[in-house]
Design a protein around this motif. Sequence first.
Motif, short mmCIF file in Angstrom:
data_model
loop_
_atom_site.label_atom_id
_atom_site.label_comp_id
_atom_site.label_asym_id
_atom_site.label_seq_id
_atom_site.Cartn_x
_atom_site.Cartn_y
_atom_site.Cartn_z
N GLY A 244 0.80 -1.21 0.00
CA GLY A 244 0.00 0.00 0.00
C GLY A 244 0.83 1.26 0.00
O GLY A 244 0.28 2.36 0.09
N GLY A 245 2.16 1.13 -0.10
CA GLY A 245 3.04 2.29 -0.05
C GLY A 245 3.76 2.51 -1.36
O GLY A 245 4.68 1.75 -1.69
N PRO A 246 3.42 3.53 -2.13
CA PRO A 246 4.07 3.76 -3.44
C PRO A 246 5.58 3.92 -3.34
O PRO A 246 6.32 3.41 -4.18
CB PRO A 246 3.40 5.04 -3.95
N LEU A 247 6.06 4.64 -2.31
CA LEU A 247 7.50 4.85 -2.19
C LEU A 247 8.20 3.54 -1.82
O LEU A 247 9.30 3.25 -2.31
CB LEU A 247 7.77 5.93 -1.13
N PHE A 248 7.58 2.76 -0.96
CA PHE A 248 8.13 1.45 -0.59
C PHE A 248 8.21 0.55 -1.83
O PHE A 248 9.23 -0.11 -2.07
CB PHE A 248 7.26 0.81 0.49
N ASP A 249 7.14 0.55 -2.63
CA ASP A 249 7.15 -0.25 -3.85
C ASP A 249 8.24 0.21 -4.81
O ASP A 249 8.89 -0.60 -5.47
CB ASP A 249 5.79 -0.17 -4.54
N ALA A 250 8.43 1.54 -4.86
CA ALA A 250 9.47 2.07 -5.76
C ALA A 250 10.85 1.61 -5.31
O ALA A 250 11.73 1.33 -6.15
CB ALA A 250 9.39 3.60 -5.79
N TRP A 251 11.07 1.53 -3.99
CA TRP A 251 12.35 1.02 -3.48
C TRP A 251 12.54 -0.44 -3.88
O TRP A 251 13.62 -0.84 -4.35
CB TRP A 251 12.39 1.17 -1.96
N MET A 252 11.49 -1.24 -3.71
CA MET A 252 11.59 -2.64 -4.10
C MET A 252 11.84 -2.77 -5.61
O MET A 252 12.65 -3.59 -6.05
CB MET A 252 10.31 -3.38 -3.71
N ASP A 253 11.14 -1.97 -6.40
CA ASP A 253 11.32 -2.03 -7.86
C ASP A 253 12.73 -1.62 -8.25
O ASP A 253 13.35 -2.22 -9.16
CB ASP A 253 10.30 -1.13 -8.55
N LYS A 254 13.26 -0.58 -7.60
CA LYS A 254 14.61 -0.12 -7.92
C LYS A 254 15.64 -1.18 -7.55
O LYS A 254 16.59 -1.45 -8.31
CB LYS A 254 14.91 1.18 -7.16
N SER A 255 15.45 -1.81 -6.39
CA SER A 255 16.38 -2.86 -5.98
C SER A 255 16.33 -4.03 -6.94
O SER A 255 17.36 -4.62 -7.30
CB SER A 255 16.03 -3.33 -4.56
N ARG A 256 15.14 -4.37 -7.37
CA ARG A 256 14.95 -5.46 -8.34
C ARG A 256 15.62 -5.13 -9.67
O ARG A 256 16.30 -5.96 -10.28
CB ARG A 256 13.45 -5.68 -8.52
#
Length: 705
Positions: A244-256
């Motif tokens: 539910g957190g766009p910034l958290f998802d962006a961190w996961m996407d960037k790490s991926r």
Amino acid sequence: MEPIASNTLSTTYVLKDSDCFIVADAAGDIEGGSDGFFHNDTRLLSYFRLRLGDSQPALLSAAVSRDNVMFVAHLTNRPLPPLGGPPAAQGMIHLQRERFLHRDRLYERIACCNYGQEIVRLPLRLSFAADFRDMFEVRGTVRATRGELLAVESTPNTVLFRYQGLDEALRSSVLSFSREFSGLEEDTGEFVLDLHPGVHEELYLECGTTPAEPPSPKRFRDAAVQARATMRSRQRRTGQIRSGGPLFDAWMDKSRADLALLTSELETGPYPYAGIPWFSTPFGRDAVITALQTLWLDPAIARGVLAFLAHHQAQEESAFLDAAPGKIMHETRKGEMAATRELPFGRYYGGVDTTPLFVTLAGAYAERTGDLAFVERLWPALRAATEWIERVCDANRDGFLDYARGSSTGLANQGWKDSEDSVFHADGRFPRGPIALVEVQGYAFAAFRAMALLSKRRNDVDAAMHWQERSERMREAVEARFWMSEAGYYGIAVDGDGALCRVRASNPGHLLFAGLPDAERAALVAANLLTPAFHTGWGLRTLASDQVRYNPMSYHNGSVWPHDTALCAAGMARYGDRAAASRLMRGMFEAAVHFDLRLPELFCGFSRVQTATPVAYPVACLPQAWAAGSAFMLLQACLGLEIDGWRGEIRVERPMLPPGIDHVTIRRVVVDSRRVDVVFQRQGDRVSTHLEGRDAAVVPLRFVG
């Protein structure tokens, strides 16, 4: 409008593909220093600068695409003097530089558009040089002599640089352009474009080790499509994380995306290179830890790492290479200095921890996948690796796995903290070798346990009992020799005189990851690590702030390494402390936000009360594989999710969600040959878990604790 000139920006932009990478500034220029276009540890472009006549374009923006494939810079002109026509006022010409790497070649398009009302004659000048320096020279190593830079050769649209190395290899760098030069000096080519109002003009260029067809729009488009397809296929292997957190998802996407960028497809399978710029090559320790961090999401990385390291396992004794039969590689290089053996890093084995970590990863991979057939193929390498561990332990008075470098050209310290000042006594004295590091004994303990469990799977009861007994002997020895009762903590090392280095460092957190201490001592270690002496608010320092050599700006004596914090958090979670893991994940996430969602190799160890933002370490690798992988290890530690490949089931133990996140979905988790989505949802003061997707009904979900 006052655009900031690119040479005032410290930010660099990185692309990588296979064995080549490029580091340039925000304008796309390579200005020397550690920047450049590199292939096989050799710099093919050491200088590459775009100018409009004598004028530096003004930078509007720069970015790398979300998939890490394409670099794009938007530039505009400063006032241009007349060149056979009317002058161009500032901000009338738009330049767009697009760049990517594919199959060890650099592709670039420079698109120009005139937004003025008059025809403008635009002088595009590209200055270039190739110094063919070895990566170790770029890092600062001074060589007594170098090979010969040969005369530069050119045609109407190519420039050829060549270097005859001391290893007798002829290295080449070829710059090719889609247009013929309007003028060419030794290090500068000019292209004069007549820009009509509203009309786009383009220049295509390529750089590689060999000539190719002339650059063209079609070649650029076709290669770009293939580069993006390759990157997408790498990312598809890894389960996607949504919350539910766009910034958290962006961190996961960037790490991926960073892991996909750093992973090269070798003959043995996918292999994450360590980091850019200094370590864009296969490292043993880094790759094994990255594979452990991502094993729950992408076991293919672990399989590729194990296959590569088994293939390059040492077969002979060599003091220069720090090699011995059964030992697992620390590092491999392809540059001139490795080929001439000026340095031992062509294939170097000077890492004491890589071998037990290799065995530990094999055991973890088997537990995750149930792939006993692959373990059988690895078994000779696993036996040889474990026999090396046993030989070294048997030669140590306490039964520890220790190290002493075989040659003065090798690494003095051979654990993950391998700088020369990272191991010392409480009074600051450096210990005499051989040195037994505390975390390395934890890795050896885990390796013996892994071999015992794998032997049971292979129905070899005697071998299983042998290695189980070895693991218990290691546990008892560590508890007896490393524990400092007055500190409630483990010392960092035992030296060659049998004396304990009574220093509080982050290393014992790795013992928790290995599962060596009992619950009481594990709790004391965790409590120590969460005190302000270690915990900065962003992450864990490598050395407590009250220790004699503490320096928050050092490489290993007080800085914060994301992978180190993640291993400690995973260790705390192993002993049931998910709240501690959640706290550490929050700090790492907030640090990542300040670093544009890309955790660096390390950052300075100043506390949050000292600085409003984490302080960057000036020469840290960025991106770095095990820093990117830390996000996934931290999340797994919070969620308590494990996959049992033998039973084909998912286990969840007392999950917690990261602070501020109310639900997390792990998409496309592979269990045997099936795929499911694992959903975690906050419900009051507890977290529920269920499966979704087409195979959800046939994959068992078991709750533990």
